[in-house]
Design a protein around this motif. Structure first.
Motif, mmCIF file in Angstrom:
data_model
loop_
_atom_site.group_PDB
_atom_site.id
_atom_site.type_symbol
_atom_site.label_atom_id
_atom_site.label_comp_id
_atom_site.label_asym_id
_atom_site.label_seq_id
_atom_site.Cartn_x
_atom_site.Cartn_y
_atom_site.Cartn_z
ATOM 1 N N ALA A 1 29.329 10.029 79.927
ATOM 2 C CA ALA A 1 30.786 10.593 80.424
ATOM 3 C C ALA A 1 31.169 9.420 80.668
ATOM 4 O O ALA A 1 31.024 8.145 81.019
ATOM 5 C CB ALA A 1 30.435 11.288 81.830
ATOM 6 N N LYS A 2 33.100 9.529 80.313
ATOM 7 C CA LYS A 2 33.534 8.224 80.515
ATOM 8 C C LYS A 2 34.254 7.659 81.991
ATOM 9 O O LYS A 2 33.537 8.783 83.197
ATOM 10 C CB LYS A 2 35.270 8.859 80.732
ATOM 11 C CG LYS A 2 36.236 7.850 80.766
ATOM 12 C CD LYS A 2 37.661 8.018 80.433
ATOM 13 C CE LYS A 2 38.687 6.814 80.658
ATOM 14 N NZ LYS A 2 39.846 7.631 80.241
ATOM 15 N N CYS A 3 33.284 6.617 82.560
ATOM 16 C CA CYS A 3 33.285 6.226 84.142
ATOM 17 C C CYS A 3 34.613 6.086 83.947
ATOM 18 O O CYS A 3 35.938 6.154 83.830
ATOM 19 C CB CYS A 3 33.077 4.496 83.672
ATOM 20 S SG CYS A 3 32.782 4.063 85.295
ATOM 21 N N GLN A 4 34.582 6.478 85.376
ATOM 22 C CA GLN A 4 35.911 6.752 86.288
ATOM 23 C C GLN A 4 36.362 5.442 87.160
ATOM 24 O O GLN A 4 37.695 5.154 88.328
ATOM 25 C CB GLN A 4 35.660 7.685 87.755
ATOM 26 C CG GLN A 4 35.091 9.145 86.663
ATOM 27 C CD GLN A 4 36.977 9.720 86.177
ATOM 28 O OE1 GLN A 4 37.852 9.933 85.974
ATOM 29 N NE2 GLN A 4 36.022 10.224 84.721
#
Length: 315
Positions: free
Chosen positions: A308-311
């Motif tokens: 998942a894309k790091c926020q």
């Protein structure tokens, strides 16, 4: 001269191919070592004194193990057919320079070896090409100088997993796993002097190229239909860097030399992707014939999808 690498009694050796058979070079060396030492002629002369072996008594290997393989795309007919498959036209960039990509030098197979379908692929294809082999190192060569740096030529089949290739090309990085599993090189290296009489007025080698599937011809072209000569390709490859002995430069697929192009022109009816049991045979004037049987591949080892894309920054 025709120089082959073969396997017999557990040993790999180099031999000179004549009408009498395969004459082993009487000392241990790879073809690449002979090229690097500029000892090819000496080795061939010595081999003539050896008793010839029947070609069918040995397993032929790729003629040499290169450290680099550049595969170009120099046949406009092929590029046009591939573009048509996707409802596109040949881009203007193609005409500006002889584009190439680097492919895997460690996945070469012999001229009559079986070829496995790449793991996870269901759209396997062949590509009929000719390859030039560099004999002497050079940098920033002119096309005129480059001719003296080509030691010879051989037949190349750039096997392609079209489904893997299509997916990864959308990442805008070029072919990778779609071209990674196998390339056939062989059956031997034909030295450049053997082909000089086959040059046309523009310097192209006029050699007929034919590919058959299970004995039925599916593609035919002439090597003279390249848009750039091999000398121009070597010169471009050497620009700002060095080409080295043994480097292989593929012509790119000739017109009608692969299924993907034929799909673009005629559709897929009657032209299914390769399946286990198919035999692909390629013949090029003066260079010889290679023939490989397609066999089932292995199941792919699972690799997870991207995380998942790091926020934000991690602490």
């Amino acid at each position: 001269m025709k120089l082959a690498t073969f396997h017999q009694d557990g040993v790999s050796r180099v031999g000179l191919v004549t009408d009498q058979g395969l004459h082993p070079v009487p000392w241990a060396a790879t073809l690449l070592e002979l090229i690097e030492r500029e000892a090819v002629v000496q080795a061939a002369d010595a081999a003539l004194g050896e008793r010839p072996l029947p070609l069918d008594s040995v397993r032929l290997l790729p003629p040499l193990q290169p450290s680099a393989i550049r595969d170009f795309v120099t046949f406009e007919r092929h590029v046009e057919g591939i573009a048509r498959r996707f409802g596109d036209e040949v881009g203007p960039e193609w005409y500006e320079a002889p584009t190439f990509y680097f492919t895997n030098p460690h996945s070469l197979i012999g001229p009559f070896d079986d070829v496995r379908i790449p793991p996870g692929s269901e759209v396997f294809d062949f590509e009929l090409e000719v390859a030039a082999v560099v004999g002497r190192a050079g940098s920033d060569l002119t096309p005129e100088a480059a001719r003296g740096h080509i030691i010879g030529y051989t037949v190349l089949n750039d096997w392609s997993a079209r489904d893997l290739q299509a997916r990864e090309m959308r990442v805008k990085l070029g072919p990778a796993k779609g071209k990674d599993s196998a390339s056939t090189l062989g059956p031997w290296l034909v030295t450049a002097d053997e082909l000089e009489t086959r040059r046309d007025a523009e310097g192209f080698l006029d050699l007929t190229m034919v590919v058959a599937r299970n004995g039925i011809e599916v593609g035919r072209d002439s090597l003279a239909n390249m848009a750039w000569t091999f000398e121009e390709m070597v010169a471009y490859a050497s620009r700002g860097t060095t080409v080295r002995p043994g480097d292989v430069l593929g012509s790119g697929t000739c017109g009608s030399g692969c299924l993907a192009e034929l799909w673009g022109r005629y559709g897929t009816e009657g032209l299914p992707p390769l399946r286990p049991g198919d035999v692909i045979t390629m013949t090029v004037d003066e260079l010889g014939t290679i023939s490989n049987k397609v066999v089932p591949g292995r199941d792919p080892v699972h690799i997870p999808a991207a995380r998942a894309k790091c926020q934000g920054p991690r602490h």
